[in-house]
Write an enzyme that holds these catalytic residues in place. Structure first.
Site, PDB file in Angstrom:
ATOM      1  CE  LYS A  24      -3.874  -0.069   2.121  1.00 30.90           C
ATOM      2  NZ  LYS A  24      -4.470  -0.675   3.308  1.00 30.90           N
ATOM      3  N   GLY A 103      -8.153  -7.465   4.257  1.00 25.31           N
ATOM      4  CA  GLY A 103      -9.018  -7.575   5.419  1.00 25.31           C
ATOM      5  C   GLY A 103      -8.411  -8.241   6.633  1.00 25.31           C
ATOM      6  CG  MET A 105      -2.795  -7.222   9.375  1.00 24.86           C
ATOM      7  SD  MET A 105      -1.109  -6.787   8.950  1.00 24.86           S
ATOM      8  CE  MET A 105      -1.197  -6.583   7.185  1.00 24.86           C
ATOM      9  NE  ARG A 348      -5.978  -4.772  -2.572  1.00 20.18           N
ATOM     10  CZ  ARG A 348      -6.546  -4.966  -1.393  1.00 20.18           C
ATOM     11  NH1 ARG A 348      -5.824  -4.911  -0.295  1.00 20.18           N
ATOM     12  NH2 ARG A 348      -7.838  -5.211  -1.291  1.00 20.18           N
ATOM     13  CG  HIS A 464     -13.469 -10.632   3.886  1.00 21.73           C
ATOM     14  ND1 HIS A 464     -13.787 -11.923   4.263  1.00 21.73           N
ATOM     15  CD2 HIS A 464     -12.199 -10.428   4.301  1.00 21.73           C
ATOM     16  CE1 HIS A 464     -12.760 -12.455   4.894  1.00 21.73           C
ATOM     17  NE2 HIS A 464     -11.780 -11.564   4.936  1.00 21.73           N
ATOM     18  CB  SER A 773      14.547 -42.026  -8.694  1.00 18.49           C
ATOM     19  OG  SER A 773      13.364 -41.283  -8.492  1.00 18.49           O
ATOM     20  CE1 TYR A 860      12.550 -38.691 -12.617  1.00 18.79           C
ATOM     21  CE2 TYR A 860      14.566 -39.043 -13.874  1.00 18.79           C
ATOM     22  CZ  TYR A 860      13.642 -39.469 -12.926  1.00 18.79           C
ATOM     23  OH  TYR A 860      13.831 -40.666 -12.276  1.00 18.79           O
TER      24      TYR A 860
END
Length: 884
Positions: A24, A103, A105, A348, A464, A773, A860
């Site tokens: 943010k 949602g 925090m 965001r 939410h 393997s 692999y």
């Protein structure tokens, strides 16, 4: 520097500082830099959060002075003063980690209001009703988040006020009722805390900052981080920002918009808004919002933002295009319109479904916005599994009870539960739940994770429930207003139906349908966007991807998903089939070699046919067949009833059979008579299996001109001598079979590395073996001294307390078990430069483990068929990261 200011087209931070400023804070700084209408503010760094936790809730030296200076800067830009009775500055205090945690925090709005500044807000706004509404919202939020007074106290008073005023929603309450609410709310705080609601605005600010930091360790935030594998030490930033108001009247609004459809990925502007409301009203799902445009309406007749606020909407369109071109990804935007003026409060990277993620990545490449490398790195490998989620069988009959908003695609059936706790309980009992709520809140995160799907009566496509479900890959139907939920009696009603707790319903997150009972599903269809992305993926990756599969159906599925061979064919799974289990038991219970060989002769044609089917499905690709691995007692009857039944089938007495079963009992069978140890004790068992493998391969080459290379793998090797004995016996049988055919067939003999000693003597092993393997399931058990079957009771607590960051049976313990794997690779290649190396444990489909295998230059990885696309993408991402 602990506080980063943004405002008036200037900012201390930028979008590349998410680790320091959180998503943010970094994006607010960036939006300010590029001249977007962002209210000024400042961001407190994640470093302060970590200091706060490391120093018993104390702040670093000089921090308070930086906050004071930043607050003065906001005052100058806004032309208002924090705590001033005539012209007050109000602020919001919000959390913001580097990874989006919607949602989870805490947020506090309208901070700075008290009995004195309230009068200033009335003068500023010329609207007494608005001012009291803002104050009652602030008291409720602050009391819940900072003072620990449960929100339900205030909700009850709010409901009473609406009943008295005979109105349906908060924004219809008259000023007189709002005044009374403010007084009642303050009285509630005094009663619950023993102290009056704080009037000192500085006390309010510091209380809010501390509470937001503390919310990083709230149970819901901890649960969300565990589910999404977000490290605890990242911490959260805190952004303090000048308030703008969407609830000042009908010329105000607040909303959330996505620059592309987060469910489908379609290139269309999509979102929702509420007139005369604050931002929390939209995401909380308390009121069902209106669409921002016709494309977002899903057929509803509700008024659009485009119609109600045409100028602000056109500006929003211009800004969303600017944001997407600047950030080069789909954006989730929060906006507020105050007195017809538009403000952006956040942008965001938008949460999206798996199909949307793939489509957006592919479309952005085709639009020239990003490269194929960026597109590959942008899609989370775990998301691809969601594309394989089932959808409702279109041919199945169904009773549609109601229809809500298609908030997150996929289909799910389960028992109705009305609480998160009950969803958890059902999951622990191995049962499936559909969580039914008025609306979900961050406290429901664990229950949402435990549920198959989520149904809410309220909320919209950006609520939410919708956002979190999309992030989890869970089906969700939101805003289904037709259902009436009665928590007290544990039922919901819709039309003529009454659905009780425990009854089964089905939800379709693609159509929004809520259906009575269980509806069968079919596998999803993969579209052209998926195909195009996977073409780019296969061009970039170095690791080959094989599948763990032992039935023709599983092998076919694996090939459909792009598997390039079978890395683990567990032959013991074939022995458990009902048609052959009697012969297998006859072989185990035999007293002499000749009796065992007679029983094995019955099994041989079935084993051979198994291998023919598998080789045929995997034409042209390698197939690694693991010889019998588990202890023999696993095939024997266990209960008295089963023993009696098997005794009759084998024409022996129950007593004799019981004695034989008891003689094979082991106290620690996983370290007992299993794998190569059975092969050495009873060479005729492996001889039958090897003959079946080779004859199946030779017949296909001879009759159908197949190109095939069987890889015969010996399990549970701990010493070089074990491997040499078995290798010589295997080779002898292979050569005997080949003598019958007029062609050469290349075959390989290798071993699983699953006992720590085998990794330590890998140079000697590799001199004899054609391939390794790594069987990381057993290697993890033996290295950590953990039983995979028994550790489930305490491993979650270990993870919770930081002993392990993740379950070591899900993601490879790279420091410990991984070090053994590294030693095995290095020593193995020193003994055999052409040694082929793979991994075939459950870890083979784990993203982090695949990156580890890429670094060690494995040939692999092998995983379950449905994780093959996940592994292909993870391998491509690992190659690109390794190149960097």
């Amino acid at each position: 520097m602990q506080v980063y200011f943004f405002g008036n087209a200037k900012a201390d931070g930028n979008k590349d500082q998410k680790a320091l400023l959180g998503g943010k804070g970094a994006n607010l700084a960036e939006m300010t830099r590029i001249g977007l209408p962002v209210p000024p503010g400042f961001t407190i760094t994640t470093e302060v959060c970590n200091y706060f936790y490391s120093n018993k809730d104390q702040y670093p030296k000089g921090f308070s002075k930086e906050v004071e200076e930043a607050l003065v800067k906001i005052e100058k830009l806004i032309g208002a003063n924090f705590g001033n009775s005539e012209n007050p500055l109000l602020v919001s205090v919000r959390s913001g980690a580097r990874a989006s945690m919607p949602g989870m925090m805490d947020t506090i709005l309208n901070l700075g209001l008290n009995d004195t500044t309230l009068s200033g807000l009335i003068i500023q706004s010329k609207d007494e009703k608005f001012a009291y509404d803002a104050y009652r919202r602030f008291i409720q939020m602050y009391s819940d988040v900072v003072l620990g007074v449960s929100s339900h106290h205030f909700e009850t008073l709010l409901d009473d006020a609406k009943r008295r005023a005979a109105v349906a929603s908060d924004n219809q309450l008259p000023a007189a009722e709002l005044k009374k609410l403010v007084a009642d709310f303050k009285q509630t705080v005094l009663r619950e805390t023993g102290r009056p609601f704080p009037q000192d605005v500085q006390e309010q600010l510091w209380g809010a900052i501390g509470a937001v930091f503390k919310s990083w360790m709230s149970s819901r935030a901890v649960s969300y981080r565990r589910i999404h594998k977000i490290p605890e030490n990242w911490g959260t930033a805190v952004s303090v920002q000048a308030m703008v108001f969407g609830n000042m009247g009908d010329d105000c609004a607040t909303g959330v918009a996505f620059t592309r459809d987060p469910s489908t990925g379609e290139r269309r502007f999509f979102g929702e808004y509420l007139q005369n409301a604050q931002g929390e009203d939209v995401v909380a799902g308390i009121r069902t919002p209106c669409p921002i445009n016709k494309e977002s309406s899903n057929g509803s007749e509700l008024p659009t933002l485009e119609a109600q606020f045409p100028r602000a909407y056109q500006e929003l369109v211009e800004l969303y295009k600017k944001l997407e071109h600047h950030f080069l990804d789909m954006q989730d935007i929060e906006f507020t319109i105050q007195k017809n003026k538009l403000y952006l409060l956040q942008t965001r990277t938008g949460k999206r479904t798996a199909s949307a993620s793939v489509r957006i990545a592919v479309d952005m490449v085709n639009e020239g916005l990003i490269s194929t490398d960026v597109a590959i790195l942008r899609v989370a490998p775990e998301q691809l599994e969601q594309l394989l989620h089932p959808r409702l069988d279109p041919k199945a009959a169904k009773t549609v009870m109601a229809k809500g908003l298609p908030a997150s695609p996929g289909a799910a059936s389960g028992e109705v539960v009305f609480s998160s706790e009950e969803a958890e309980t059902l999951k622990k009992a191995g049962r499936k739940a559909i969580l039914v709520r008025h609306e979900t809140s961050p406290e429901d995160i664990v229950g949402m994770d435990a549920s198959e799907g989520i149904l809410t009566a309220l909320g919209g496509m950006t609520s939410h429930a919708a956002v979190v479900a999309r992030g989890m890959g869970k089906p969700c139907v939101a805003g289904c207003g037709a259902i009436s939920i009665d928590y007290k009696n544990q039922v919901f009603k819709v039309s003529q139906y009454v659905v009780k707790r425990g009854e089964v319903i089905t939800i379709d997150g693609a159509s929004g349908e809520v259906i009575l009972g269980h509806v069968p599903t079919v596998n999803s269809q993969l579209d052209e966007y998926f195909a195009e992305l996977m073409n780019w993926v296969d061009e970039k990756r170095v690791l080959r991807i094989r599948a763990n599969a032992e039935t023709p159906h599983d092998v076919k599925v694996a090939r459909t998903f792009g598997a390039e061979g079978v890395g683990l064919c567990r032959t013991e799974h074939m022995f458990f089939e009902e048609t052959r289990l009697t012969s297998v038991r006859e072989m185990i219970l035999a007293d002499t070699r000749s009796q065992r060989e007679a029983a094995l002769a019955k099994i041989f044609p079935m084993q051979k046919e198994d291998f023919i089917s598998i080789f045929r499905e995997m034409k042209g690709y390698p197939v690694t067949v693991r010889l019998l691995d588990p202890p023999l007692h696993e095939f024997l009857p266990k209960t008295e009833e089963e023993i009696a039944q098997v005794a009759r089938l084998l024409n022996t007495s129950k007593e004799a059979l019981s004695v034989k079963v008891s003689s094979l009992h082991e106290f620690n069978p996983m370290l007992g008579h299993r794998g190569c140890r059975v092969g050495i004790s009873y060479p005729e068992i492996y001889a039958m299996q090897v003959r079946a493998i080779m004859e199946a391969a030779c017949e296909l080459v001879n009759k159908e001109e197949f190109k095939i290379e069987p890889e015969i793998m010996v399990p549970f090797i701990g010493t070089l001598e074990e491997f040499k004995i078995l290798k010589n016996e295997i080779r002898e049988i292979c050569e005997q079979v080949l003598k019958k055919y007029p062609f050469k067939l290349t075959y390989c003999i290798g071993t699983m590395i699953e006992i720590p000693r085998a990794a330590l003597i890998a140079d000697k092993m590799a001199a004899e073996a054609d391939f390794f393997s790594f069987g990381t399931n057993d290697l993890t058990q033996m290295t950590l001294g953990l039983s995979r079957d028994d550790s489930g009771s305490f491993l979650p607590r270990y993870i919770e307390r930081g002993v392990f960051s993740v379950d070591p049976f899900v993601s490879l313990d790279q420091d410990g078990v991984g070090e053994l794997v590294k030693i095995g690779c290095e020593r193995g290649r020193s003994g055999n430069s052409s040694l082929k190396i793979g991994i075939c444990g459950e870890h083979g489909g784990d993203t982090s483990t695949i990156e580890f295998c890429q670094r060690l230059k494995f040939n692999y990885v092998s995983c379950s068929p449905f994780r093959v696309p996940v592994a292909r993408l993870a391998a491509a991402q690992a190659a690109l990261k390794n190149k960097k």
